[in-house]
Design a protein around this motif. Structure first.
Motif, PDB file in Angstrom:
ATOM      1  N   MET A  21      -4.085  84.151  43.100  1.00 39.74           N
ATOM      2  CA  MET A  21      -5.263  85.009  43.052  1.00 39.74           C
ATOM      3  C   MET A  21      -6.541  84.223  42.803  1.00 39.74           C
ATOM      4  O   MET A  21      -6.502  83.130  42.276  1.00 39.74           O
ATOM      5  CB  MET A  21      -5.086  86.022  41.935  1.00 39.74           C
ATOM      6  N   VAL A  22      -7.624  84.818  43.167  1.00 38.09           N
ATOM      7  CA  VAL A  22      -8.935  84.170  43.027  1.00 38.09           C
ATOM      8  C   VAL A  22      -9.366  84.202  41.559  1.00 38.09           C
ATOM      9  O   VAL A  22      -9.484  85.277  40.982  1.00 38.09           O
ATOM     10  CB  VAL A  22      -9.978  84.912  43.883  1.00 38.09           C
ATOM     11  N   PRO A  23      -9.586  83.044  40.927  1.00 42.84           N
ATOM     12  CA  PRO A  23      -9.910  83.078  39.497  1.00 42.84           C
ATOM     13  C   PRO A  23     -11.331  83.541  39.177  1.00 42.84           C
ATOM     14  O   PRO A  23     -11.564  84.059  38.107  1.00 42.84           O
ATOM     15  CB  PRO A  23      -9.691  81.639  39.034  1.00 42.84           C
ATOM     16  N   ARG A  24     -12.282  83.347  40.099  1.00 43.46           N
ATOM     17  CA  ARG A  24     -13.665  83.734  39.793  1.00 43.46           C
ATOM     18  C   ARG A  24     -14.316  84.503  40.932  1.00 43.46           C
ATOM     19  O   ARG A  24     -14.277  84.076  42.084  1.00 43.46           O
ATOM     20  CB  ARG A  24     -14.514  82.499  39.489  1.00 43.46           C
ATOM     21  N   VAL A  25     -14.905  85.627  40.607  1.00 47.42           N
ATOM     22  CA  VAL A  25     -15.560  86.473  41.593  1.00 47.42           C
ATOM     23  C   VAL A  25     -16.873  86.952  41.021  1.00 47.42           C
ATOM     24  O   VAL A  25     -16.927  87.334  39.850  1.00 47.42           O
ATOM     25  CB  VAL A  25     -14.745  87.765  41.856  1.00 47.42           C
ATOM     26  N   ILE A  26     -17.905  86.943  41.828  1.00 42.50           N
ATOM     27  CA  ILE A  26     -19.083  87.709  41.429  1.00 42.50           C
ATOM     28  C   ILE A  26     -19.326  88.767  42.490  1.00 42.50           C
ATOM     29  O   ILE A  26     -18.971  88.594  43.653  1.00 42.50           O
ATOM     30  CB  ILE A  26     -20.351  86.872  41.174  1.00 42.50           C
ATOM     31  N   PHE A  27     -19.873  89.894  42.062  1.00 44.59           N
ATOM     32  CA  PHE A  27     -20.087  91.020  42.965  1.00 44.59           C
ATOM     33  C   PHE A  27     -21.494  91.549  42.784  1.00 44.59           C
ATOM     34  O   PHE A  27     -21.974  91.662  41.662  1.00 44.59           O
ATOM     35  CB  PHE A  27     -19.089  92.141  42.653  1.00 44.59           C
ATOM     36  N   ASP A  87     -21.035  98.646  50.183  1.00 45.68           N
ATOM     37  CA  ASP A  87     -20.474  98.217  48.894  1.00 45.68           C
ATOM     38  C   ASP A  87     -18.989  98.537  48.816  1.00 45.68           C
ATOM     39  O   ASP A  87     -18.167  97.706  48.448  1.00 45.68           O
ATOM     40  CB  ASP A  87     -21.173  98.949  47.727  1.00 45.68           C
ATOM     41  N   LYS A  88     -18.670  99.782  49.182  1.00 44.75           N
ATOM     42  CA  LYS A  88     -17.286 100.227  49.015  1.00 44.75           C
ATOM     43  C   LYS A  88     -16.339  99.555  50.009  1.00 44.75           C
ATOM     44  O   LYS A  88     -15.191  99.264  49.679  1.00 44.75           O
ATOM     45  CB  LYS A  88     -17.213 101.751  49.180  1.00 44.75           C
ATOM     46  N   MET A 136     -15.201  96.333  48.753  1.00 44.30           N
ATOM     47  CA  MET A 136     -14.146  96.472  47.751  1.00 44.30           C
ATOM     48  C   MET A 136     -12.823  96.882  48.390  1.00 44.30           C
ATOM     49  O   MET A 136     -11.760  96.443  47.961  1.00 44.30           O
ATOM     50  CB  MET A 136     -14.557  97.482  46.679  1.00 44.30           C
ATOM     51  N   TRP A 167     -11.105  93.882  49.664  1.00 47.37           N
ATOM     52  CA  TRP A 167     -10.521  93.155  48.527  1.00 47.37           C
ATOM     53  C   TRP A 167      -9.202  93.805  48.076  1.00 47.37           C
ATOM     54  O   TRP A 167      -8.173  93.150  47.929  1.00 47.37           O
ATOM     55  CB  TRP A 167     -11.551  93.176  47.391  1.00 47.37           C
ATOM     56  N   HIS A 168      -9.250  95.110  47.867  1.00 48.51           N
ATOM     57  CA  HIS A 168      -8.062  95.802  47.361  1.00 48.51           C
ATOM     58  C   HIS A 168      -6.941  95.791  48.403  1.00 48.51           C
ATOM     59  O   HIS A 168      -5.766  95.655  48.064  1.00 48.51           O
ATOM     60  CB  HIS A 168      -8.398  97.247  46.981  1.00 48.51           C
ATOM     61  N   MET A 221      -5.381  92.485  48.150  1.00 46.48           N
ATOM     62  CA  MET A 221      -4.541  92.408  46.949  1.00 46.48           C
ATOM     63  C   MET A 221      -3.231  93.149  47.165  1.00 46.48           C
ATOM     64  O   MET A 221      -2.179  92.730  46.689  1.00 46.48           O
ATOM     65  CB  MET A 221      -5.262  93.038  45.752  1.00 46.48           C
ATOM     66  N   MET A 236     -11.320  85.614  35.896  1.00 47.61           N
ATOM     67  CA  MET A 236     -10.132  86.397  36.267  1.00 47.61           C
ATOM     68  C   MET A 236      -8.853  85.572  36.178  1.00 47.61           C
ATOM     69  O   MET A 236      -8.883  84.363  36.207  1.00 47.61           O
ATOM     70  CB  MET A 236     -10.296  86.882  37.697  1.00 47.61           C
ATOM     71  N   VAL A 237      -7.761  86.273  36.077  1.00 48.63           N
ATOM     72  CA  VAL A 237      -6.460  85.616  35.944  1.00 48.63           C
ATOM     73  C   VAL A 237      -6.022  85.077  37.307  1.00 48.63           C
ATOM     74  O   VAL A 237      -5.890  85.837  38.260  1.00 48.63           O
ATOM     75  CB  VAL A 237      -5.427  86.647  35.443  1.00 48.63           C
ATOM     76  N   PRO A 238      -5.806  83.754  37.411  1.00 50.38           N
ATOM     77  CA  PRO A 238      -5.476  83.219  38.742  1.00 50.38           C
ATOM     78  C   PRO A 238      -4.055  83.526  39.215  1.00 50.38           C
ATOM     79  O   PRO A 238      -3.809  83.565  40.417  1.00 50.38           O
ATOM     80  CB  PRO A 238      -5.696  81.716  38.592  1.00 50.38           C
ATOM     81  N   ARG A 239      -3.115  83.706  38.286  1.00 46.55           N
ATOM     82  CA  ARG A 239      -1.728  83.940  38.732  1.00 46.55           C
ATOM     83  C   ARG A 239      -1.084  85.107  37.993  1.00 46.55           C
ATOM     84  O   ARG A 239      -1.108  85.164  36.764  1.00 46.55           O
ATOM     85  CB  ARG A 239      -0.879  82.681  38.516  1.00 46.55           C
ATOM     86  N   ALA A 273     -20.055  98.976  42.514  1.00 42.41           N
ATOM     87  CA  ALA A 273     -18.912  99.389  43.340  1.00 42.41           C
ATOM     88  C   ALA A 273     -17.625  98.680  42.936  1.00 42.41           C
ATOM     89  O   ALA A 273     -16.537  99.228  43.058  1.00 42.41           O
ATOM     90  CB  ALA A 273     -19.205  99.138  44.814  1.00 42.41           C
ATOM     91  N   PHE A 274     -17.743  97.454  42.443  1.00 37.13           N
ATOM     92  CA  PHE A 274     -16.560  96.718  42.006  1.00 37.13           C
ATOM     93  C   PHE A 274     -15.893  97.468  40.847  1.00 37.13           C
ATOM     94  O   PHE A 274     -14.733  97.864  40.913  1.00 37.13           O
ATOM     95  CB  PHE A 274     -16.970  95.303  41.564  1.00 37.13           C
ATOM     96  N   THR A 280     -14.452 101.140  41.746  1.00 41.26           N
ATOM     97  CA  THR A 280     -13.161 101.345  42.405  1.00 41.26           C
ATOM     98  C   THR A 280     -12.023 101.063  41.427  1.00 41.26           C
ATOM     99  O   THR A 280     -11.025 101.772  41.414  1.00 41.26           O
ATOM    100  CB  THR A 280     -13.033 100.509  43.695  1.00 41.26           C
ATOM    101  N   TYR A 281     -12.170 100.024  40.584  1.00 39.35           N
ATOM    102  CA  TYR A 281     -11.128  99.764  39.575  1.00 39.35           C
ATOM    103  C   TYR A 281     -11.079 100.889  38.541  1.00 39.35           C
ATOM    104  O   TYR A 281     -10.012 101.332  38.132  1.00 39.35           O
ATOM    105  CB  TYR A 281     -11.380  98.422  38.875  1.00 39.35           C
ATOM    106  N   TYR A 304     -16.338  93.780  34.822  1.00 36.02           N
ATOM    107  CA  TYR A 304     -17.530  93.717  35.658  1.00 36.02           C
ATOM    108  C   TYR A 304     -18.546  94.807  35.306  1.00 36.02           C
ATOM    109  O   TYR A 304     -19.445  95.089  36.065  1.00 36.02           O
ATOM    110  CB  TYR A 304     -17.132  93.765  37.133  1.00 36.02           C
TER     111      TYR A 304
END
Lengths: 353, 353
Positions: free
Chosen positions: A1-7, A233-234, A237, A240-241, A244, B1-4, B204-205, B208-209, B248
């Motif tokens: 998974m991606v450890p760092r994200v900015i939005f 925006d949505k 996301m 992304w989801h 995932m 964020m958690v990478p794994r 939006a990030f 959705t979560y 976020y």
């Protein structure tokens, strides 16, 4: 998974700040792979924080990414840089993001990228790499794969080293996407969610992500009640989801068959998925119906008859590429998929398209 | 964020395999911080993959985690290990997970953990650390904070080095959670989603979560139509998504006031949130109504009158702790929160509880 994200809208402006602590030294450049549609987009290019020996390489995405293209980019970067790059930054759609991931891997791994198509074949950590999507839907910004067409197959480099170290999600960057591409690429996300939610590999992790992507796609492509900005925006996301969701399950029939089209005919991934999905009522009845409604609502006419004039040999090649993607079929149909998914069956389906 | 992250029933059995490549050498142990309710749970303890000098430290979670407790654990680990540990593995609820994160940070950073309470004060990367939740709701498995009670405040160590390197989400581990704790901790997640979705920081990030966590909580605590296993699986995901949502954005009124309770009275976080949230109709009218229905459906009676006999000085301390959490108030009320959120206002609210 991606450890760092900015939005966030405008978050692209933070790129310089994000990169700075990752610069190894003044001789080790950041290399930007940028979709060449942006070559004349001053609003984007002028905001790329170039310093020292950093460089921008504009890349055409008319064709799907190839292993040979990755190898050439890597050679070019090594030859023209004083030191191994500090990082690779991809700015573009799924093709550019996949290229950026593959180039970052191959800068630290020997041989040709085709040697690494498959699962967990990468030996060394990739160079630091950053993904900045400019179109939403592929999920390439979050996935642990980079799908490449090689000399013998279309298959991803799937590994723990593939995901980006940093992702910048700035929905503003998607505002110039042409309508057809917005549709096809968004449908990639819709199809990810459908294939994940209806697969035998489904678990609660993938389901909650898949549900979310599916709901957002319906909201955007069917209900159509969102403002343009909210929809941008949505959709970012949802992409992304959806990514995932399949990261913890698998895609299915549409992707397997679309890889066949793409390998033989060079069909781009988004539209290829749509062409295939349109004929998959028997596998995803409810969702193919929804998809047809979406086509209708947005006045999208898919190409037809694209396999009609293919030779038997070409059809066979295409079918073999599709059938070789065993995990996709197992997810879609179950362990005994070979009983129903035969060459004959796929030939019938392809000939409809 | 958690990478794994790995997810699935029985995934706890893969722990040995996940840790092996991260062992620095035979002298550098893995240290397991385990909630001491598991001391006699052979089914869990016998599956902890101990080797070489690895050790298990059982930790009581009757009280909320303290900075002094972190410092003692770090000292104990340094004194009893031949080398700096290969990793810290937390197995338990939010308290244990927060302790594991804090200990991993403090093994590589000088001074006392109280020096790092705040935002982005950590200088060096933490020791490799793994989180394995055994109760769902806190979101501690995914957050970039570790909430500690220090000598002068209750505040997290918020940093890019705080999140776990690896998380194992095995819903089977939550099957022994007592009903009341299941309720209070699950409500932590519900409240995260409410505070995020109703906050001014929402984007939006987070939305959705937050939507996803909110929906799952309603499904579990109100509809009640899921099987026990499905509910365990989904609640584990809701906790994750709720944590992502606030990562976020920010939490709000319930958390700010509950930190006050917890600082002064040692009230555990889950029940503290519930006690506060129950009186927040004016801030979250629709959701406090839903919450009361959930209390009712699950026959939960909250303690009452816990602030009634406090001295003015104690009340003032509690109010000051709550008011000091400025980002939480700004998220909940907006930039001008100080106009309505006064000492007097909080005193009235606390005295109802």
């Amino acid at each position: 998974m991606v450890p760092r994200v900015i939005f966030g809208r405008g978050s692209f402006n933070q790129l310089g700040e994000l990169l700075a602590p990752n610069r190894l030294n003044n001789q080790a450049p950041f290399v930007y792979l940028v979709d060449d549609v942006f070559r004349t987009e001053i609003n984007i290019t002028s905001r790329i924080p170039i310093a020292y020996d950093d460089k921008i390489i504009y890349v055409s995405t008319i064709e799907e990414p190839k292993t040979s293209q990755v190898d050439e980019l890597v050679e070019d970067i090594i030859l023209t840089s004083k030191e191994r790059p500090s990082g690779i930054i991809g700015i573009g759609g799924g093709s550019i993001l996949d290229l950026a991931k593959a180039v970052a891997i191959m800068l630290n791994n020997e041989g040709s990228s085709e040697d690494y198509q498959g699962w967990d074949l990468v030996k060394h950590k990739a160079v630091y790499h950053v993904g900045i999507p400019t179109i939403s839907g592929t999920g390439a910004e979050v996935s642990r794969t980079t799908v490449l067409t090689g000399p013998t197959r279309k298959l991803g480099i799937n590994s723990d080293y593939t995901p980006f170290d940093q992702v910048v999600l700035d929905p503003e960057l998607t505002k110039g996407v042409p309508k057809q591409q917005w549709f096809y690429t968004g449908m990639d996300c819709f199809i990810h969610s459908v294939e994940s939610l209806n697969g035998t590999y489904l678990n609660a992790f993938s389901k909650t992500y898949g549900d979310m992507a599916y709901q957002i796609c319906k909201e955007i492509y069917l209900d159509g009640s969102l403002t343009k900005k909210d929809a941008q925006d949505k959709l970012m996301m949802a992409s992304w989801h959806g990514g995932m969701s399949i990261a913890y399950s698998q895609v299915g029939v549409a992707h397997a068959m679309s890889y066949g089209l793409s390998y033989l005919l060079g069909t781009k991934h988004g539209i290829g998925n749509c062409i295939v999905f349109n004929y998959l009522e028997e596998f995803y009845p409810k969702d193919v119906k929804l998809f047809k409604k979406m086509l209708d609502k947005h006045d999208i006419t898919l190409p037809t008859g694209i396999c009609r004039d293919l030779s038997d040999k070409d059809l066979e090649t295409m079918i073999n590429v599709a059938l070789s993607l065993e995990p996709l079929w197992e997810n879609a149909i179950g362990k005994n998929w070979k009983k129903t998914i035969t060459s004959k069956k796929l030939k019938e389906l392809y000939l409809k398209m």
